[in-house]
Motif scaffolding. Structure first.
Motif: not given
Lengths: 114, 111
Positions: A38-39, A87-94
């Motif tokens: 979110s901002a 909001a901006l929803y972000l996916c990530a992987s590791s």
């Protein structure tokens, strides 16, 4: 390209709608995450999946429902959202989800709840 | 509670004007510190990982350094394309949980 692909890039939905966000990773990683941005706030971790099992849920409201059918795909199902969920929803992987692994992010889905 | 604080919140530089961004953390027993770059409307892009005090890493005009309490991201002779938000993150001390992020430094480089 980071090897993590999110769709859609933009989504506008009403408070009574049901929608899903999709994330796919092509890196052979075995951990995947959803973050909310979110901002003026830091990235907030929502969910963690390791080997397709949920290992962390940071007190996220039940109107957000994750699903990880396999190690390459992650979904975030949305229903009866509120405007403050925009909001901006972000996916990530590791590779693994331990402390010494860097995460790679997708481009995000910009969600607007009207 | 783990804390990651980045300063300044925003930085405006002229092209070629070198400067540094700061990331301070309070997590005990640091097990890695990560720097990311984020362009507007996009996901963070991984830059560096630092593991021990004294370690340095470089990439083009960027150099990241680490002490026991903070990390610096030095930008040498920046160009307008270096404009972005730079994020710092550390692993939470509460078990093997993923990264805790700072709010970031919004860098603007003016030609």
């Amino acid at each position: 390209e980071t090897g993590v692909t999110q769709t859609p890039r933009h989504l506008v939905m009403g408070m009574t709608n049901k929608k899903s966000l999709k994330c796919e990773q092509h890196l052979g990683h075995n951990a995947m995450y959803w973050y909310k941005q979110s901002a003026k706030k830091p990235l907030e971790l929502m969910f963690v999946y390791s080997l397709e099992e949920r290992v962390e849920n940071n007190s996220v409201p039940s109107r957000f429902s994750p699903e990880c059918p396999n190690s390459s795909h992650l979904f975030l199902h949305l229903h009866t959202l509120q405007p403050e969920d925009s909001a901006l929803y972000l996916c990530a992987s590791s590779q693994g989800w331990g402390y010494n692994t860097e995460a790679f992010f997708g481009q995000g889905t910009r969600l607007t709840v009207v | 509670e783990d804390q990651v604080t980045q300063s300044p919140e925003a930085l405006r530089l002229q092209e070629g004007e070198s400067s540094s961004l700061n990331c301070s953390y309070t997590v005990s027993g640091l097990r890695g510190l990560f720097w990311y770059r984020q362009d507007p409307g996009k996901g963070p892009e991984f830059l560096f990982t630092l593991y021990s005090a004294g370690e340095e890493k470089e990439k083009e005009r960027l150099k990241a350094t680490l002490t026991k309490k903070e990390s610096f991201l030095h930008i040498t002779a920046p160009k307008p394309e270096d404009s972005a938000t730079y994020l710092c993150a550390v692993p939470s001390h509460s078990g093997n949980t993923p990264l805790v992020f700072g709010k970031g430094t919004r860098l603007s480089v003016i030609a």
